[in-house]
Write an enzyme that holds these catalytic residues in place. Structure first.
Site, PDB file in Angstrom:
ATOM      1  N   ASP A   1      15.903   3.592  21.772  1.00  0.00           N
ATOM      2  CA  ASP A   1      17.136   4.102  22.382  1.00  0.00           C
ATOM      3  C   ASP A   1      16.895   4.080  23.891  1.00  0.00           C
ATOM      4  O   ASP A   1      16.376   5.042  24.452  1.00  0.00           O
ATOM      5  CB  ASP A   1      17.420   5.543  21.936  1.00  0.00           C
ATOM      6  CG  ASP A   1      17.960   5.620  20.512  1.00  0.00           C
ATOM      7  OD1 ASP A   1      18.337   4.566  19.956  1.00  0.00           O
ATOM      8  OD2 ASP A   1      18.010   6.733  19.959  1.00  0.00           O
TER       9      ASP A   1
ATOM     10  N   TYR B   1     -10.171  -0.343   1.698  1.00  0.00           N
ATOM     11  CA  TYR B   1      -9.948  -0.500   3.134  1.00  0.00           C
ATOM     12  C   TYR B   1      -9.648   0.796   3.860  1.00  0.00           C
ATOM     13  O   TYR B   1      -8.983   1.680   3.317  1.00  0.00           O
ATOM     14  CB  TYR B   1      -8.749  -1.423   3.394  1.00  0.00           C
ATOM     15  CG  TYR B   1      -9.140  -2.856   3.626  1.00  0.00           C
ATOM     16  CD1 TYR B   1     -10.056  -3.190   4.622  1.00  0.00           C
ATOM     17  CD2 TYR B   1      -8.595  -3.872   2.880  1.00  0.00           C
ATOM     18  CE1 TYR B   1     -10.413  -4.510   4.834  1.00  0.00           C
ATOM     19  CE2 TYR B   1      -8.954  -5.201   3.084  1.00  0.00           C
ATOM     20  CZ  TYR B   1      -9.866  -5.505   4.065  1.00  0.00           C
ATOM     21  OH  TYR B   1     -10.217  -6.795   4.270  1.00  0.00           O
TER      22      TYR B   1
ATOM     23  N   PHE C   1      19.206  -6.455   4.582  1.00  0.00           N
ATOM     24  CA  PHE C   1      19.600  -5.777   5.827  1.00  0.00           C
ATOM     25  C   PHE C   1      20.339  -6.743   6.751  1.00  0.00           C
ATOM     26  O   PHE C   1      21.024  -6.328   7.670  1.00  0.00           O
ATOM     27  CB  PHE C   1      18.374  -5.244   6.587  1.00  0.00           C
ATOM     28  CG  PHE C   1      17.717  -4.025   5.989  1.00  0.00           C
ATOM     29  CD1 PHE C   1      17.966  -3.614   4.700  1.00  0.00           C
ATOM     30  CD2 PHE C   1      16.822  -3.272   6.753  1.00  0.00           C
ATOM     31  CE1 PHE C   1      17.343  -2.491   4.153  1.00  0.00           C
ATOM     32  CE2 PHE C   1      16.196  -2.140   6.235  1.00  0.00           C
ATOM     33  CZ  PHE C   1      16.460  -1.758   4.930  1.00  0.00           C
TER      34      PHE C   1
ATOM     35  N   ASP D   1      12.655   2.197  16.504  1.00  0.00           N
ATOM     36  CA  ASP D   1      14.078   2.457  16.750  1.00  0.00           C
ATOM     37  C   ASP D   1      14.214   2.847  18.225  1.00  0.00           C
ATOM     38  O   ASP D   1      14.078   4.006  18.596  1.00  0.00           O
ATOM     39  CB  ASP D   1      14.562   3.573  15.814  1.00  0.00           C
ATOM     40  CG  ASP D   1      16.007   3.967  16.094  1.00  0.00           C
ATOM     41  OD1 ASP D   1      16.621   3.436  17.045  1.00  0.00           O
ATOM     42  OD2 ASP D   1      16.529   4.831  15.347  1.00  0.00           O
TER      43      ASP D   1
ATOM     44  N   HIS E   1      -7.095 -12.717   7.505  1.00  0.00           N
ATOM     45  CA  HIS E   1      -8.479 -12.283   7.341  1.00  0.00           C
ATOM     46  C   HIS E   1      -9.212 -13.254   6.411  1.00  0.00           C
ATOM     47  O   HIS E   1      -8.899 -13.340   5.233  1.00  0.00           O
ATOM     48  CB  HIS E   1      -8.494 -10.859   6.770  1.00  0.00           C
ATOM     49  CG  HIS E   1      -9.823 -10.193   6.857  1.00  0.00           C
ATOM     50  ND1 HIS E   1     -10.054  -8.928   6.374  1.00  0.00           N
ATOM     51  CD2 HIS E   1     -11.008 -10.607   7.364  1.00  0.00           C
ATOM     52  CE1 HIS E   1     -11.319  -8.608   6.585  1.00  0.00           C
ATOM     53  NE2 HIS E   1     -11.918  -9.611   7.182  1.00  0.00           N
TER      54      HIS E   1
ATOM     55  N   HIS F   1      -7.136 -13.576   2.882  1.00  0.00           N
ATOM     56  CA  HIS F   1      -5.928 -12.774   2.668  1.00  0.00           C
ATOM     57  C   HIS F   1      -5.252 -12.502   3.994  1.00  0.00           C
ATOM     58  O   HIS F   1      -5.875 -12.584   5.044  1.00  0.00           O
ATOM     59  CB  HIS F   1      -6.263 -11.463   1.946  1.00  0.00           C
ATOM     60  CG  HIS F   1      -7.312 -10.639   2.636  1.00  0.00           C
ATOM     61  ND1 HIS F   1      -8.660 -10.902   2.541  1.00  0.00           N
ATOM     62  CD2 HIS F   1      -7.206  -9.562   3.454  1.00  0.00           C
ATOM     63  CE1 HIS F   1      -9.338 -10.024   3.264  1.00  0.00           C
ATOM     64  NE2 HIS F   1      -8.480  -9.201   3.832  1.00  0.00           N
TER      65      HIS F   1
ATOM     66  N   GLU G   1      25.655  -8.438  11.100  1.00  0.00           N
ATOM     67  CA  GLU G   1      26.214  -7.397  11.965  1.00  0.00           C
ATOM     68  C   GLU G   1      25.831  -7.629  13.428  1.00  0.00           C
ATOM     69  O   GLU G   1      24.782  -8.199  13.724  1.00  0.00           O
ATOM     70  CB  GLU G   1      25.705  -6.027  11.517  1.00  0.00           C
ATOM     71  CG  GLU G   1      26.327  -5.590  10.204  1.00  0.00           C
ATOM     72  CD  GLU G   1      25.670  -4.339   9.639  1.00  0.00           C
ATOM     73  OE1 GLU G   1      26.402  -3.477   9.159  1.00  0.00           O
ATOM     74  OE2 GLU G   1      24.431  -4.238   9.698  1.00  0.00           O
TER      75      GLU G   1
ATOM     76  N   GLU H   1      22.809 -10.164  13.738  1.00  0.00           N
ATOM     77  CA  GLU H   1      21.643 -10.197  12.861  1.00  0.00           C
ATOM     78  C   GLU H   1      21.333 -11.615  12.374  1.00  0.00           C
ATOM     79  O   GLU H   1      20.219 -11.877  11.936  1.00  0.00           O
ATOM     80  CB  GLU H   1      21.861  -9.269  11.654  1.00  0.00           C
ATOM     81  CG  GLU H   1      21.812  -7.802  12.053  1.00  0.00           C
ATOM     82  CD  GLU H   1      22.198  -6.860  10.908  1.00  0.00           C
ATOM     83  OE1 GLU H   1      21.950  -5.658  11.019  1.00  0.00           O
ATOM     84  OE2 GLU H   1      22.756  -7.341   9.891  1.00  0.00           O
TER      85      GLU H   1
ATOM     86  N   ASP I   1       0.779  -1.240   0.000  1.00  0.00           N
ATOM     87  CA  ASP I   1       0.000   0.000   0.000  1.00  0.00           C
ATOM     88  C   ASP I   1       0.808   1.286   0.000  1.00  0.00           C
ATOM     89  O   ASP I   1       0.254   2.347  -0.299  1.00  0.00           O
ATOM     90  CB  ASP I   1      -0.985  -0.001   1.175  1.00  0.00           C
ATOM     91  CG  ASP I   1      -2.191  -0.890   0.895  1.00  0.00           C
ATOM     92  OD1 ASP I   1      -2.555  -1.030  -0.290  1.00  0.00           O
ATOM     93  OD2 ASP I   1      -2.765  -1.444   1.847  1.00  0.00           O
TER      94      ASP I   1
HETATM   95 CU    CU Z   1      -8.934  -7.838   5.188  1.00  0.00          CU
END
Ligand code: CU
Ligand code: NAG
Ligand code: NAG
Ligand code: NAG
Ligand code: NAG
Ligand code: NAG
Ligand code: NAG
Ligand code: NAG
Ligand code: NAG
Ligand code: NAG
Ligand code: NAG
Length: 807
Positions: free
Chosen positions: A553, A494, A687, A551, A708, A542, A691, A594, A413
């Site tokens: 800290d 939606y 990503f 993030d 759903h 779906h 690391e 990671e 989206d």
């Molecule tokens: Cu839905």
């Protein structure tokens, strides 16, 4: 167009709000301290909560959010109107860009798709927030839609530094560093010929079977005003073997003002290869009806006109698809339902210039972008940063089905953007009337669109206390008042509601909800992929997966993830007489890199995820941190190695993913990942390159969502109450006690021998005031919709220059 009001004018009512008074020796609550009186009159301003009751009482205070000044600039707030206009003007002066004003552009012209602030690097922002450094330089992030070429593409460029002046050194450079794919910020545009696809392709194919669609569906799709059926298809397009292939299907059009298109599929599908920009090279590759595939239009027509052809019934709109009230009125339902009021006005503060908000011990800055809508930065609790950034990254709705449309659809989206679809909120429905509403703006076609009152912040009292305890001598309880930042983005069928919540115990919550129309499937042969929910309709299964960046800290940027698992164990104890005991214990481990950074919520909620700082021990030697815990169901993508997405949404594959934070990995996804699924601009899997996650700046990428499987209750609309998902961030050994004890909105009642001996309150106001209920209902005739301000040609004193009204 004006909204019609369907609500009868409320009788004028007065509600006397009696707050618990004396600290001592009050008798049992008098049931008459709160009551409702009848009256008569006109609605007044929603903010006008003046007492007009004849009972003796003081006025309820009418005050809005206290206006404050943020300690620092909001460096994430969008470009100013002048900045945007200067960038647009400058872009048009760059001959190399060969730009055409959007209004005059066709499919073979270059246009500006987006101009917005390039969010500054965290590294620079921290130096500004925490050191004495100047605010980081400002840059514009520009997306060019380059279509004056046989290889149409979007180009992400960076323009700046700002402001652009005649003698400035501002330049543009390809924007590449935030993306894993290094192709000069370019990604191909598969929608460059959007109108040609319809005019020269889809409508012509449809015309070749117009007699059939008229017979089956009582309509034709020819691109004419009197069309009663529509054509649309898959997203993303198939992109295998160097070919671009689309499947399209017919949908009945709404026959009224309701947006029912996505629940009116008609069950006839066709496939075309639309590789390249030359329609003469495009090929129709077949038809599908009733699970029978026909390789050519001729084959389909022959079959249709043969006697054994089986005709299935179309989906036709009716009351079942409309959202207005219907059915018998429920008992007493016409009476005004309970209502939250803010008798003392707003108990929070806002800097409207820097979009900075404080409530109790929390503070944060708000940012808004085209792709992802609202984000929050520098969230502090008791003066300490807890999260540098918290915000939506991408939302996926991945369908499945027996037909090629449902099987191929996997909407990403942010391509459409959460920003442009964050519309004005309905006061008293989407957010309380007493909320403070903020505007949001975004760039489109040399104009800035503003959605008035599209964000809200407000306080609310939950329907349960945050604390209580009773003994044979006393009972104590504390109100559960919390603070919410909310927006709603309606993307196609939606409506996604995102709420960030802040609580008296230091908890921060993220919650998403979905309502609106489902996208449904034609029922035939779809039994394995959904329930039959109407005459010819299947509720197409779906997965919704919404990725959020958190993030953290915690007391500095260097943090770690500790997993604490409650595990069954067998233990001998010094006191257990040599007999082993079956019991349970904590198993604690810290993620090292990671390589261990992608995982799911464990079975039975056994594994708790803690963001901690190994350098910040409390006085008992425990790590201070925040726990991450689902607040309701969450979901990651069920489909493995999705044929629809290939590498475009690896972020959706796990519940929790942790990476080392980098300025060059600001986002989990790119809005145009759907345009090149084999080699998307941001491949989230990249990503993860081993690391360290051990005491370093890290990001937790969390997926909320739901599996759903629409049922009859999703008609006409899915409801927010069940289509929801949430996560909470909860202080963990962060403070030395529970901070909810700080609020004065608590009570302790002592009692003995069957009666109260003391009622202890703690300083909360004792006002008794009257609230005019009729004034509390917002006047929804004030609903405005879009405001559009022209940016090129730009005249700051005449923002509507050459505008022909609202878009
Ligand atoms: Cu839905
Ligand atoms: C509060 O805000 C509203 C809407 O902006 C405004 O009409 C009203 O005058 C304000 N009230 C006060 C007391 O400032
Ligand atoms: C510039 O764009 C126009 C279409 O707007 C196109 O006809 C022309 O070829 C382009 N010029 C260059 C140098 O690409
Ligand atoms: C830049 O130059 C143009 C034309 O020379 C002039 O009209 C404009 O005011 C100047 N703008 C600034 C910001 O100096
Ligand atoms: C077919 O559609 C037309 C309008 O296009 C409508 O007037 C007519 O009632 C429809 N017929 C049936 C059988 O639904
Ligand atoms: C729809 O409009 C076209 C062109 O105006 C006309 O030829 C056609 O007869 C119309 N169809 C119907 C069903 O009214
Ligand atoms: C939102 O925009 C409207 C119209 O421009 C303006 O009157 C209002 O003050 C804005 N609200 C805020 C909170 O800035
Ligand atoms: C507990 O002690 C019993 C008896 O000494 C021994 O058989 C058993 O292995 C011990 N269990 C554990 C878990 O150490
Ligand atoms: C984290 O780093 C510290 C200090 O280098 C080291 O002692 C510890 O073993 C590391 N922990 C993990 C889980 O890698
Ligand atoms: C932001 O960080 C990226 C990645 O390290 C770097 O390439 C870029 O130049 C930085 N931007 C600024 C304005 O310093
Ligand atoms: C409760 O009743 C008992 C027995 O009647 C009495 O001894 C006691 O003092 C009473 N307590 C209080 C707080 O009144």
């Amino acid at each position: 167009m004006r909204l019609e009001s369907f609500t009868a004018v409320l009788p004028l009512c007065f509600l006397l709000v009696g707050l618990i008074g004396n600290a001592l020796a009050l008798p049992k609550p008098d049931p008459k301290t709160a009551w409702v009186r009848q009256g008569r009159g006109r609605k007044s301003s929603p903010r006008n909560l003046q007492a007009r009751s004849s009972v003796s009482s003081s006025s309820c205070t009418d005050h809005n959010a206290t206006v404050i000044k943020a300690p620092k600039q909001n460096v994430w707030d969008g470009l100013t109107g002048d900045e945007t206009a200067s960038v647009v003007k400058w872009l048009f002066q760059q001959p190399a860009l060969n730009l055409t004003v959007t209004e005059d552009a066709g499919e073979w012209d270059n246009t500006i798709a987006l101009v917005e602030l390039m969010r500054p690097n965290k590294t620079d922002v921290l130096n500004y927030l925490d050191q004495q450094d100047p605010a980081p330089s400002r840059y514009a992030h520009v997306v060019l839609d380059n279509r004056a070429t046989s290889d149409p593409h979007y180009a992400d460029i960076l323009v700046g530094p700002l402001p652009i002046t005649n003698d400035s050194t501002s330049t543009w450079t390809p924007l590449e560093y935030p993306y894993t794919r290094k192709t000069q910020g370019r990604v191909r545009n598969l929608d460059a010929d959007y109108s040609t696809i319809y005019s020269e392709w889809l409508y012509k194919i449809s015309a070749a079977v117009a007699d059939i669609t008229l017979d089956l569906f009582n309509g034709t799709a020819l691109g004419l005003d009197n069309d009663t059926i529509d054509i649309w298809g898959i997203d993303p397009l198939w992109q295998d073997d160097g070919r671009i292939v689309r499947w399209d299907t017919f949908w009945n059009m709404p026959t009224d003002e309701f947006d029912t298109g996505s629940i009116l599929p008609l069950g006839l599908f066709f496939k075309s290869d639309v590789t390249g920009r030359d329609p003469s090279q495009w090929k129709l590759e077949g038809w599908l009806y009733n699970d029978i595939f026909y390789e050519t239009t001729e084959a389909f027509r022959n079959a249709f006109f043969s006697p054994e052809f089986v005709k299935l019934k179309p989906n036709i709109e009716g009351a079942w698809a409309q959202t207005d009230q219907r059915g018998p009125i429920l008992p007493q339902d016409k009476q005004q339902p309970p209502l939250m009021v803010a008798p003392a006005g707003a108990r929070y503060s806002v800097d409207f210039d820097h979009i900075y908000v404080t409530w109790m011990d929390f503070s944060f800055y708000i940012s808004f972008s085209r792709d992802t809508g609202v984000s929050v930065f520098d969230i502090r609790y008791k003066g300490q940063r807890v999260l540098y950034e918290l915000g939506l990254q991408e939302a996926l709705a991945h369908y499945a089905g027996n037909d090629p449309i449902q099987s191929s659809v996997a909407y990403l989206d942010s391509y459409y953007g959460f920003g442009p679809y964050a519309f004005e909120l309905i006061k008293g429905y989407d957010c309380p009337v007493h909320a403070t509403y903020l505007n949001s703006s975004f760039y489109v076609s040399e104009t800035t669109h503003t959605h008035i009152d599209s964000l809200c912040v407000f306080e609310y009292d939950a329907d349960f206390p945050i604390q209580r305890h009773s003994t044979s001598d006393y009972v104590s309880s504390t109100k559960n008042v919390y603070f919410t930042l909310r927006s709603v983005s309606t993307i196609g069928n939606y409506d996604y509601m995102t709420s960030y919540t802040f609580h008296m115990d230091g908890t921060i919550g993220v919650e998403v909800r979905a309502s609106g129309y489902i996208q449904a499937a034609y029922y035939a042969h779809n039994e394995e992929y959904g329930y039959r929910i109407h005459d010819a309709l299947s509720g197409s299964m779906h997965d919704h997966v919404l990725n959020f960046k958190a993030d953290f800290d915690i007391l500095g940027i260097d943090n770690s993830i500790e997993l604490t698992t409650v595990a069954p164990v067998i233990r001998n104890f010094t006191w257990s007489n040599g007999r082993s005991r079956n019991t349970m214990a904590l198993q604690r481990s810290i993620l090292s890199s990671e390589d261990e950074g992608r995982f799911n919520w464990g079975a039975n909620g056994a594994t708790m995820i803690h963001v901690i700082n190994q350098e910040a021990l409390n006085k008992y030697g425990e790590y201070r941190g925040y726990r991450i815990q689902p607040a309701s169901g969450t979901a990651h993508l069920t489909v493995q190695d999705s044929s629809n997405l290939v590498h475009a949404a690896h972020w959706a594959e796990h519940d929790v993913q942790v990476t080392q934070r980098h300025d060059h990995e600001p986002r989990a996804a790119h809005p145009y990942n759907s345009q090149d699924i084999h080699n998307p601009p941001v491949n989230f899997a990249d990503f993860f390159n081993g690391e360290s996650l051990n005491q370093t700046d890290l990001v937790v990428w969390l997926n909320l969502g739901m599996h759903h499987v629409p049922h009859t209750g999703d008609l006409p609309n899915t409801v927010f109450t069940t289509a929801h998902s949430g996560v909470q961030f909860i202080p963990l050994n962060y403070l030395l006690g529970g901070p909810s004890r700080q609020t004065v909105n608590m009570v302790r009642v002592n009692y003995a021998n069957g009666s109260a001996t003391a009622v202890k309150t703690f300083g909360q106001a004792e006002d008794v005031c009257a609230v005019q209920i009729a004034g509390i209902e917002a006047d929804l005739w004030g609903y405005q919709g879009d405001v559009v301000v022209r940016k090129f040609p730009y005249d700051p004193n005449n923002p509507y220059y050459e505008m022909e009204g609202d878009a």
